[in-house]
Enzyme design. Structure first.
Site, mmCIF file in Angstrom:
data_model
loop_
_atom_site.group_PDB
_atom_site.id
_atom_site.type_symbol
_atom_site.label_atom_id
_atom_site.label_comp_id
_atom_site.label_asym_id
_atom_site.label_seq_id
_atom_site.Cartn_x
_atom_site.Cartn_y
_atom_site.Cartn_z
ATOM 1 N N GLN A 70 0.966 -1.233 0.051
ATOM 2 C CA GLN A 70 -0.017 -0.317 0.035
ATOM 3 C C GLN A 70 0.704 1.324 0.041
ATOM 4 O OE1 GLN A 70 -3.016 0.056 2.889
ATOM 5 N NE2 GLN A 70 -3.952 2.132 2.255
ATOM 6 N N PHE A 71 1.138 1.643 -1.251
ATOM 7 C CA PHE A 71 2.030 2.780 -1.285
ATOM 8 C C PHE A 71 1.418 3.978 -0.846
ATOM 9 C CE2 PHE A 71 -0.694 3.329 -5.038
ATOM 10 C CZ PHE A 71 -0.785 4.759 -5.393
ATOM 11 N N THR A 72 0.170 4.063 -0.699
ATOM 12 C CA THR A 72 -0.619 5.299 -0.103
ATOM 13 C C THR A 72 -0.451 5.615 1.337
ATOM 14 O OG1 THR A 72 -2.697 4.049 0.385
ATOM 15 C CG2 THR A 72 -2.508 4.939 -1.820
#
Length: 149
Positions: free
Chosen positions: A78-80
């Site tokens: 999850q790069f967010t």
């Protein structure tokens, strides 16, 4: 590196209407990387994560580790987690590691946990995923390598 730990009774990841990863009791992890993360940081995070006592014992005290309960892991990239909304109204992802490097560290992270004897299911890196989970508690913990090491 950031890891959001959800204690779950169950969790699954769906991609294109197919379940690609599913666990019962254990951790659902949301994992993100930033520019200066490396294998050494991943190894320290794995050691910390797997040693945490985040499950209740027979007296209702948070005293048991994932290994004590024979728990499983669903790991979701999850790069967010590195989104910034400091300016404007749309998130900036400049603090997230580039996908090619992040995928290598993500795979390394999952493999290190497997080497420790844990069952690790995953989503698909970079895919649009639907995550279903039943949070136990709810109980959520955040590990941030910048705060730990």
């Amino acid at each position: 590196m950031k890891v959001i730990i959800q204690n779950v009774l169950s969790a699954s990841c769906e991609v294109d209407q197919k379940i690609v990863g599913e666990i019962s009791y254990g951790f659902c992890l949301f994992v993100g990387f930033t520019h200066d993360d490396n294998k050494e940081i991943v190894e320290k995070m794995v050691k910390k994560l797997l040693s945490l006592r985040l499950f209740d014992d027979e007296n209702g005290k948070t005293n048991l580790s994932l290994s004590d309960i024979h728990g499983k892991i669903l790991s979701i990239s999850q790069f967010t987690l590195y989104a910034s909304v400091k300016e404007g109204r749309r998130p900036s992802f400049v603090n997230a590691m580039a996908p090619v490097e992040a995928e290598k560290l993500y795979n390394y992270f999952n493999n290190k946990m497997r080497e420790e004897g844990f069952i690790v299911e995953t989503g698909i890196f970079g895919a649009m995923m639907k995550i279903n989970l039943v949070n136990n508690g709810p109980f959520t913990t955040i590990l941030d390598s910048k705060e730990l090491f």
